[in-house]
Design a protein around this motif. Structure first.
Motif, PDB file in Angstrom:
ATOM      1  N   ALA A 110       0.823  -1.215   0.000  1.00  0.00           N
ATOM      2  CA  ALA A 110       0.000   0.000   0.000  1.00  0.00           C
ATOM      3  C   ALA A 110       0.857   1.265   0.000  1.00  0.00           C
ATOM      4  O   ALA A 110       0.406   2.320   0.431  1.00  0.00           O
ATOM      5  CB  ALA A 110      -0.946  -0.008   1.203  1.00  0.00           C
ATOM      6  N   GLY A 111       2.064   1.156  -0.512  1.00  0.00           N
ATOM      7  CA  GLY A 111       2.873   2.351  -0.744  1.00  0.00           C
ATOM      8  C   GLY A 111       3.594   2.929   0.461  1.00  0.00           C
ATOM      9  O   GLY A 111       4.283   3.938   0.344  1.00  0.00           O
ATOM     10  N   GLY A 112       3.455   2.318   1.623  1.00  0.00           N
ATOM     11  CA  GLY A 112       4.039   2.891   2.835  1.00  0.00           C
ATOM     12  C   GLY A 112       5.553   2.997   2.823  1.00  0.00           C
ATOM     13  O   GLY A 112       6.120   3.892   3.448  1.00  0.00           O
ATOM     14  N   HIS A 113       6.214   2.104   2.063  1.00  0.00           N
ATOM     15  CA  HIS A 113       7.675   2.079   2.093  1.00  0.00           C
ATOM     16  C   HIS A 113       8.304   3.363   1.556  1.00  0.00           C
ATOM     17  O   HIS A 113       9.462   3.655   1.839  1.00  0.00           O
ATOM     18  CB  HIS A 113       8.210   0.876   1.303  1.00  0.00           C
ATOM     19  CG  HIS A 113       8.040   1.025  -0.176  1.00  0.00           C
ATOM     20  ND1 HIS A 113       9.050   1.468  -0.991  1.00  0.00           N
ATOM     21  CD2 HIS A 113       6.976   0.829  -0.976  1.00  0.00           C
ATOM     22  CE1 HIS A 113       8.614   1.521  -2.235  1.00  0.00           C
ATOM     23  NE2 HIS A 113       7.359   1.130  -2.252  1.00  0.00           N
ATOM     24  N   ALA A 114       7.557   4.126   0.769  1.00  0.00           N
ATOM     25  CA  ALA A 114       8.122   5.335   0.157  1.00  0.00           C
ATOM     26  C   ALA A 114       7.842   6.586   0.988  1.00  0.00           C
ATOM     27  O   ALA A 114       8.131   7.688   0.546  1.00  0.00           O
ATOM     28  CB  ALA A 114       7.579   5.504  -1.263  1.00  0.00           C
TER      29      ALA A 114
END
Lengths: 242, 224
Positions: A18-22
């Motif tokens: 869900a894109g959290g790593h960025a």
């Protein structure tokens, strides 16, 4: 202690696509400003974040979870919205409450970008009328709203939604600190473990607040984080979106 | 171009109505951005194109493409990857999917979206949820044992490009051996030898992409 549905663990897992790593939760600009340079600084940063945007996000997530749960076919309460957000009812009303508690435009964009990604992941994972209604009413909802609705879809309670939000508010920047500062990941996880009791307190407070009207949801702010978020979008070197 | 370039068991057609998404991956400095620019120049008059770049530092790659004016500004989007270029193309593709969707919404019908990965190691591989097809770019001067070692990108990419062949003699690399090893670990899937410095238009790669686009259109037309 209520049993934790295993489905809810998917939502708390950093591997959720869900894109959290960025996103660094404001840690990258804090590192760039030399405000966070070591483990002790990180501990203080996470404490501060939990007490401010962490609590705000957890309360919004708890409110969203309760609201989404009312959409379920077997729910007792019809989802009427509480109508307290400038006359805007429903999901758009709660989204406006999140906007009002997020003064930095850069942070608003980051929250909506993560909300959009989480909505994609959650709707690909669960089918829930509250989640569908949120996606239909708000194009890129604030992240805590989607998190709360997804927690409801996963069978979680508002208190559990708040706990997942509080955990994420600390675990996200902690992971970014490992990548940006080369901190020992074992040390960083001990810091997170030391903060666990504080996360529970924040979740308790958030769930209690969410039981009232939306306009009374907590709104603690961190002006320095707001300023750093604005400086970040103008920085020449950015590894994280926020 | 190596042997068997018409044989590709993984050839994927995009769902009807959306652009073919082509991933371009490979190690740092192998020529991914130069190849992206070459494909834009070669194909922009024939097809509706857009580009998503994934840069671990800045929007430098997107800025390079804009300065080179290979496409209008609003057809190039940069995604940040939080120090994890492989995560953004494989494990968690959401930021790239959002970028592709935004380009599609802005420009209506697109034929081809190039998604250029940040420079990474040999284990990088595009998720099939993001890229219908993928090209892996190697530097011929970066060690001629790389194709033999294999790895997901080298072995599985739909096209392997061995670039900078002009530098191979200077670095003591045996390009023929690289091609031979690559064809072996790739089970015959195609390999292209390029020197983007000598041939900045990369005609053999552009021809391969044209073929993929024709097949995608054919598949879309044949769909019920």
């Amino acid at each position: 202690m209520a049993e934790i549905p295993a489905a809810l663990l998917l939502l708390a897992d950093a591997r959720l696509p869900a894109g959290g790593h960025a996103h660094s939760g404001g840690l990258e600009p804090a590192v760039a400003a030399h405000a966070v340079t070591d483990l002790a600084d990180l501990r203080d940063f996470l404490h501060g974040r939990l007490a401010t945007t962490g609590l705000t996000g957890a309360a919004l997530a708890a409110a969203a979870c309760a609201y989404a749960a009312a959409y379920a076919p077997d729910a007792d309460i019809p989802p009427s919205g509480d109508g307290s957000a400038g006359g805007r009812r429903g999901w758009r009303g709660l989204d406006a409450e999140a906007d009002a508690r997020t003064p930095s435009p850069a942070q608003r964009r980051a929250s909506r970008a993560q909300g959009r990604s989480l909505a994609r992941a959650a709707r690909a994972t669960w089918s829930h009328p509250g989640l569908d209604a949120l996606a239909a009413e708000v194009r890129a909802p604030h992240h805590p709203l989607v998190l709360g609705a997804a927690a409801a879809a996963a069978g979680g309670t508002p208190r559990q939604a708040a706990a997942v939000a509080a955990y994420g508010a600390a675990a996200g920047p902690a992971s970014a600190a490992v990548r940006l500062l080369g901190l020992d990941p074992l040390d960083v996880h001990r810091v997170l473990a030391d903060l666990a009791a504080r996360m529970d307190e924040v979740a308790d407070e958030a769930a209690a607040a969410a039981a009232g009207g939306w306009d009374a949801l907590p709104a603690p702010s961190a002006p320095l984080l707001d300023l750093l978020a604005e400086a970040h979008v103008r920085a020449g070197l950015r590894l994280f979106e926020s | 171009m190596g042997a068997h370039h018409d044989h590709d068991p993984h050839e994927a057609a995009p769902p009807a109505g959306r652009a073919l998404r082509l991933g371009i991956g490979g190690p740092v400095g192998s020529g991914k951005t130069a190849l992206t620019a070459a494909l834009c120049r070669a194909l922009r008059d024939e097809y509706a194109l857009a580009v998503v770049t994934n840069d671990i530092y800045t929007t430098e790659d997107a800025d390079f493409l804009r300065r080179a004016a290979v496409l209008p500004d609003d057809r190039i989007t940069a995604v940040r990857t939080g120090c994890c270029p492989h995560t953004a193309i494989r494990d968690d593709i959401s930021a790239n999917l959002d970028a592709v969707e935004d380009l599609q919404a802005r420009h209506g019908r697109l034929d081809l979206v190039l998604v250029e990965s940040g420079g990474d190691n040999l284990t990088a591989l595009f998720s099939r949820g993001l890229a219908d097809l993928q090209i892996f770019v190697l530097d011929a001067a970066g060690g001629d044992d790389v194709p033999r070692k294999g790895g997901p990108g080298v072995a599985q990419a739909d096209l392997l490009v061995i670039n900078k062949t002009d530098l191979a003699p200077l670095a003591g690399s045996d390009v023929a051996r690289m091609e031979r090893d690559a064809l072996r670990v790739r089970g015959g899937k195609p390999v292209a030898l390029t020197s983007l410095r000598e041939r900045p238009d990369a005609p053999e790669v552009a021809a391969w992409v044209r073929g993929a686009l024709r097949r995608a259109r054919g598949a879309a037309a044949a769909a019920p």
